[in-house]
Scaffold this active site. Structure first.
Site, short mmCIF file in Angstrom:
data_model
loop_
_atom_site.label_atom_id
_atom_site.label_comp_id
_atom_site.label_asym_id
_atom_site.label_seq_id
_atom_site.Cartn_x
_atom_site.Cartn_y
_atom_site.Cartn_z
N LYS A 1 -89.91 -106.67 -4.18
CA LYS A 1 -90.18 -107.96 -4.92
C LYS A 1 -91.50 -107.94 -5.44
CE LYS A 1 -86.18 -109.97 -2.57
NZ LYS A 1 -85.73 -109.32 -1.41
N THR B 1 -88.89 -106.86 2.26
CA THR B 1 -88.57 -105.95 1.28
C THR B 1 -89.84 -105.46 0.63
OG1 THR B 1 -87.94 -107.59 -0.39
CG2 THR B 1 -86.03 -106.81 0.86
N ARG C 1 -87.28 -100.23 -4.20
CA ARG C 1 -85.87 -101.01 -3.23
C ARG C 1 -85.95 -100.40 -1.91
NH1 ARG C 1 -82.91 -104.52 -4.94
NH2 ARG C 1 -83.60 -104.19 -6.95
N1 DSN Z 1 -81.29 -110.80 -3.29
C1 DSN Z 1 -82.31 -111.28 -2.75
C2 DSN Z 1 -83.03 -112.48 -3.45
O1 DSN Z 1 -82.57 -112.54 -4.54
O2 DSN Z 1 -83.67 -113.27 -2.76
C3 DSN Z 1 -82.30 -111.56 -1.24
O3 DSN Z 1 -81.47 -110.74 -0.55
#
Ligand code: DSN
Length: 413
Positions: free
Chosen positions: A233, A230, A239
């Site tokens: 993060k 992703t 996103r």
């Molecule tokens: N929602 C993500 C997480 O919190 O790790 C994974 O999908």
């Protein structure tokens, strides 16, 4: 409230109700410390790109091979994001920046590599894996023949178990990576296990992608056949998802993303990805990621100092997984108390957890977002005091002033 909060804007003028909700989210983030390991605060530049007019554009296909006219700008943006991605992750031979999310990226990659109904092996969710690695409630558990491996009693991956599982089940794809696994992964060993069985190795680096881009933890890029992630993060972008592939897997991956799994790409999000990758290529990004990692290690040590148990006894990345089984509280209880104090955290299963997923015996904490706000060791120690107090059952209201003071001293970017 500042003038900027009340000044007329097209949204405030045309839809005050929706504007008020979004303003409430600005306020919520400003007065809350985000310790959810999968969240971060992207820059104003990234948000500006995501809000751009290119959201109007359909661009099904890939740069210079589109099913719509007028895609020259979309081509330029997508190519910029792709080239920056490959510069950021040294050794990547191809980048697909179109996946809408990490789960979509995983689904597309698994269909490409395993084929419908193909056998896959991934880490169990309860052991620290991810739903999209073959969990039975995920399409990856329904559409593929999924087998899972766990972790040893200390919470670490046991390579012998991974090897045994692969030798027994002969999967087409072996998945390495997870959503609450806090230790470095020996990707070379995983690749040897996969390739010995003629399987592909897919590494899911959704969580540590930023740490890996900065070179502060070992990366699977150049080792795994395909790497999914992703972008929102630790990578601190908008996103979305992304797939890096070896050249000989790229065609399969690209046609599995489009037309296989998605229609038109979200070009405004791809623009945000390009901006975020540009930010990650700057020298200061490495310093940020090193601080994220140091802060997580310090948080783990401070919590241990308060008598709490940490799965594996520490962390190599940005995640700290607290095992609450020796206390009289559940993950859900602490999550609720933390919210009342102004901390956003999430309950999480720990390896061997007997409690259901909406309760759990663990708490997953991450340092990416508070490090973006500027937190260092002292602030992390104060947060550890708050968490330990909440686990002990102290009134959350007691900690609100500390959290408020930290939020004011370290504003959102
Ligand atoms: N929602 C993500 C997480 O919190 O790790 C994974 O999908």
């Amino acid at each position: 409230m500042t003038n900027a909060d009340t000044a007329p804007s097209p949204l405030r003028q045309r839809d005050p109700e929706a504007a008020a909700w979004l303003q409430r989210e600005d306020k919520r983030q400003a007065v809350t410390l985000t310790l959810i390991a999968s969240e971060n605060h992207c820059s104003a530049a990234v948000r500006e790109a995501c809000a751009s007019r290119i959201t109007d554009k359909y661009a099904e296909g890939y740069p210079n091979r589109r099913y719509y006219g007028g895609c020259e700008v979309a081509d330029g943006i997508e190519e910029l994001a792709r080239q920056r991605a490959m510069q950021l992750f040294t050794g990547a031979e191809d980048a697909n920046v179109q996946p809408h999310s990490g789960t979509t990226a995983n689904l597309a990659a698994l269909v490409a590599l395993a084929g419908p109904g193909g056998r896959i092996v991934g880490m169990a969710l309860k052991a620290g894996g991810h739903l999209s690695h073959g969990h039975d409630k995920s399409h990856t558990g329904m559409l593929f023949d999924a087998r899972q491996y766990g972790v040893d009693p200390s919470g670490r991956i046991d390579l012998d178990e991974v090897r045994r599982t692969v030798r027994e089940h002969h999967p087409k794809v072996l998945i390495a990576g997870g959503s609450s696994y806090t230790r470095n992964i020996d990707y070379a060993a995983f690749a040897a296990i996969a390739h010995e069985a003629s399987a592909f190795l897919m590494a899911d680096i959704a969580h540590p992608a930023g740490l890996m881009a900065a070179g502060v933890v070992p990366s699977p890029v150049g080792i795994a056949d395909v790497v999914t992630m992703t972008t929102h993060k630790t990578l601190r972008g908008p996103r979305g998802g992304m797939i890096l592939a070896r050249k000989d897997c790229a065609k399969l991956i690209n046609s599995s993303v489009f037309p296989g799994a998605q229609g038109g790409p979200l070009v405004h999000q791809i623009a945000g990805k390009a901006v975020a990758f540009g930010e990650a290529l700057r020298p200061e990004f490495r310093g940020y990621q090193q601080r994220v990692k140091d802060n997580a290690a310090h948080l783990a040590q401070c919590l241990i100092g308060h008598g709490l148990e940490i799965v594996t006894g520490g962390t190599d990345n940005h995640i700290v997984l607290v095992d609450l089984r020796a206390t009289d509280v559940t993950g859900a209880t602490v999550e609720e108390r933390a919210l009342a104090a102004g901390l956003s955290v999430n309950k999480n299963a720990v390896p061997g957890d007997q409690r259901p997923p909406m309760v759990t015996s663990g708490l997953r904490l991450g340092t990416a977002a508070v490090t973006t706000r500027g937190f260092g060791r002292d602030e992390i120690a104060r947060i550890a005091d708050v968490i330990a107090g909440l686990v002990r059952g102290n009134d959350p209201e007691r900690f609100r002033p500390v959290v408020r003071e930290l939020c004011e001293a370290f504003p959102l970017p």
